[in-house]
Design a protein around this motif. Sequence first.
Motif, PDB file in Angstrom:
ATOM      1  N   THR A   1       0.878   5.694  -0.384  1.00  0.00           N
ATOM      2  CA  THR A   1       0.017   6.856  -0.213  1.00  0.00           C
ATOM      3  C   THR A   1       0.288   7.861  -1.324  1.00  0.00           C
ATOM      4  O   THR A   1       1.380   7.930  -1.879  1.00  0.00           O
ATOM      5  CB  THR A   1       0.247   7.533   1.158  1.00  0.00           C
ATOM      6  OG1 THR A   1       1.646   7.750   1.350  1.00  0.00           O
ATOM      7  CG2 THR A   1      -0.303   6.683   2.286  1.00  0.00           C
TER       8      THR A   1
ATOM      9  N   THR B   1       0.855  -1.192   0.000  1.00  0.00           N
ATOM     10  CA  THR B   1       0.000   0.000   0.000  1.00  0.00           C
ATOM     11  C   THR B   1       0.884   1.232   0.000  1.00  0.00           C
ATOM     12  O   THR B   1       1.788   1.355   0.829  1.00  0.00           O
ATOM     13  CB  THR B   1      -0.920   0.037   1.229  1.00  0.00           C
ATOM     14  OG1 THR B   1      -1.738  -1.137   1.239  1.00  0.00           O
ATOM     15  CG2 THR B   1      -1.819   1.270   1.196  1.00  0.00           C
TER      16      THR B   1
ATOM     17  N   ILE C   1       4.066  12.720   1.127  1.00  0.00           N
ATOM     18  CA  ILE C   1       3.836  11.460   0.418  1.00  0.00           C
ATOM     19  C   ILE C   1       5.001  11.264  -0.535  1.00  0.00           C
ATOM     20  O   ILE C   1       5.697  12.238  -0.861  1.00  0.00           O
ATOM     21  CB  ILE C   1       2.490  11.459  -0.365  1.00  0.00           C
ATOM     22  CG1 ILE C   1       2.443  12.595  -1.407  1.00  0.00           C
ATOM     23  CG2 ILE C   1       1.321  11.575   0.593  1.00  0.00           C
ATOM     24  CD1 ILE C   1       2.818  12.192  -2.783  1.00  0.00           C
TER      25      ILE C   1
ATOM     26  N   LEU D   1      -4.706  10.725   0.416  1.00  0.00           N
ATOM     27  CA  LEU D   1      -4.696  11.583   1.594  1.00  0.00           C
ATOM     28  C   LEU D   1      -4.958  13.035   1.219  1.00  0.00           C
ATOM     29  O   LEU D   1      -4.422  13.535   0.218  1.00  0.00           O
ATOM     30  CB  LEU D   1      -3.339  11.506   2.300  1.00  0.00           C
ATOM     31  CG  LEU D   1      -2.929  10.151   2.878  1.00  0.00           C
ATOM     32  CD1 LEU D   1      -1.499  10.220   3.378  1.00  0.00           C
ATOM     33  CD2 LEU D   1      -3.855   9.728   4.006  1.00  0.00           C
TER      34      LEU D   1
ATOM     35  N   ARG E   1      -3.629   4.505  -0.910  1.00  0.00           N
ATOM     36  CA  ARG E   1      -4.451   5.230   0.064  1.00  0.00           C
ATOM     37  C   ARG E   1      -4.282   6.719  -0.206  1.00  0.00           C
ATOM     38  O   ARG E   1      -3.175   7.245  -0.105  1.00  0.00           O
ATOM     39  CB  ARG E   1      -4.045   4.880   1.501  1.00  0.00           C
ATOM     40  CG  ARG E   1      -4.971   5.513   2.532  1.00  0.00           C
ATOM     41  CD  ARG E   1      -4.762   4.953   3.930  1.00  0.00           C
ATOM     42  NE  ARG E   1      -3.450   5.284   4.456  1.00  0.00           N
ATOM     43  CZ  ARG E   1      -2.451   4.427   4.600  1.00  0.00           C
ATOM     44  NH1 ARG E   1      -2.590   3.167   4.215  1.00  0.00           N
ATOM     45  NH2 ARG E   1      -1.298   4.818   5.102  1.00  0.00           N
TER      46      ARG E   1
ATOM     47  N   ASP F   1       4.761  10.129  -5.722  1.00  0.00           N
ATOM     48  CA  ASP F   1       4.204   8.777  -5.751  1.00  0.00           C
ATOM     49  C   ASP F   1       4.373   8.158  -7.136  1.00  0.00           C
ATOM     50  O   ASP F   1       4.401   6.940  -7.280  1.00  0.00           O
ATOM     51  CB  ASP F   1       2.729   8.778  -5.339  1.00  0.00           C
ATOM     52  CG  ASP F   1       1.853   9.555  -6.302  1.00  0.00           C
ATOM     53  OD1 ASP F   1       1.117   8.925  -7.089  1.00  0.00           O
ATOM     54  OD2 ASP F   1       1.897  10.793  -6.276  1.00  0.00           O
TER      55      ASP F   1
ATOM     56  N   HIS G   1      -0.743   9.554   9.923  1.00  0.00           N
ATOM     57  CA  HIS G   1       0.196   9.599   8.803  1.00  0.00           C
ATOM     58  C   HIS G   1       1.592   9.984   9.272  1.00  0.00           C
ATOM     59  O   HIS G   1       2.595   9.469   8.732  1.00  0.00           O
ATOM     60  CB  HIS G   1      -0.274  10.590   7.735  1.00  0.00           C
ATOM     61  CG  HIS G   1       0.597  10.585   6.516  1.00  0.00           C
ATOM     62  ND1 HIS G   1       0.736   9.485   5.696  1.00  0.00           N
ATOM     63  CD2 HIS G   1       1.421  11.550   5.985  1.00  0.00           C
ATOM     64  CE1 HIS G   1       1.580   9.772   4.711  1.00  0.00           C
ATOM     65  NE2 HIS G   1       2.015  11.008   4.865  1.00  0.00           N
TER      66      HIS G   1
END
Length: 215
Positions: free
Chosen positions: A6, A4, A59, A40, A38, A21, A50
Amino acid sequence: MTITITAFERSPDGGQGMARDMRVRWALEEVGQPYDVRLLSFKAMKEPAHLALHPFGQIPTYQEGDLALFESGAIVFHIAERHAGLLPDDANARARAITWMFAALNTVEPPIVDREVAEYLEDETWYEQRLPFIDERIRKRLGELSGRLGNADWLDGAFSAGDLLMVTVLRRLEGSGILEEYPNLSAYVARGKARPAYKRAFVAQLAVFTAAPTA
């Protein structure tokens, strides 16, 4: 175990793949690893849940079982070490690929990010005064990188995690006109963006931005 990561709920770049990301998505696509995302909000990024994953409230993060990582370069390195496809088998070539990972993030990216910060966050007059000096620093690095790349497709033999990170760094100059001054670097970035794994990652992150807002 499911991976997973973010990402921004609403990326400031409008889904153009500049958020970090994208680097992690691309790496996972290159090695054929499925992952969940996920999303945010900026508010959630500063909340305790977080911050326990990313102490600086940014992130991306990466979770797999009991392992939690932050910093895009460290995450890409972890993926490259765990799965075939992003680092060479030969020990010396592997070490050189890792060196290019560090070069992308520590040598080439800082003046490029400095340009972005100056453009969006600093006083307009101050920005106009600083811009020529920032661009001079960027051109120095790009000239050196261009000379090293020459006519090669990738930085050191086959495509590696070093190229993945370098392409994402250079992409941050798109629209500035600077990258186009170095035809071999422009072509290098285009080759990276043409990779099927890059295209899959780009479509995935763009879908987040273009999706209808949810309550």
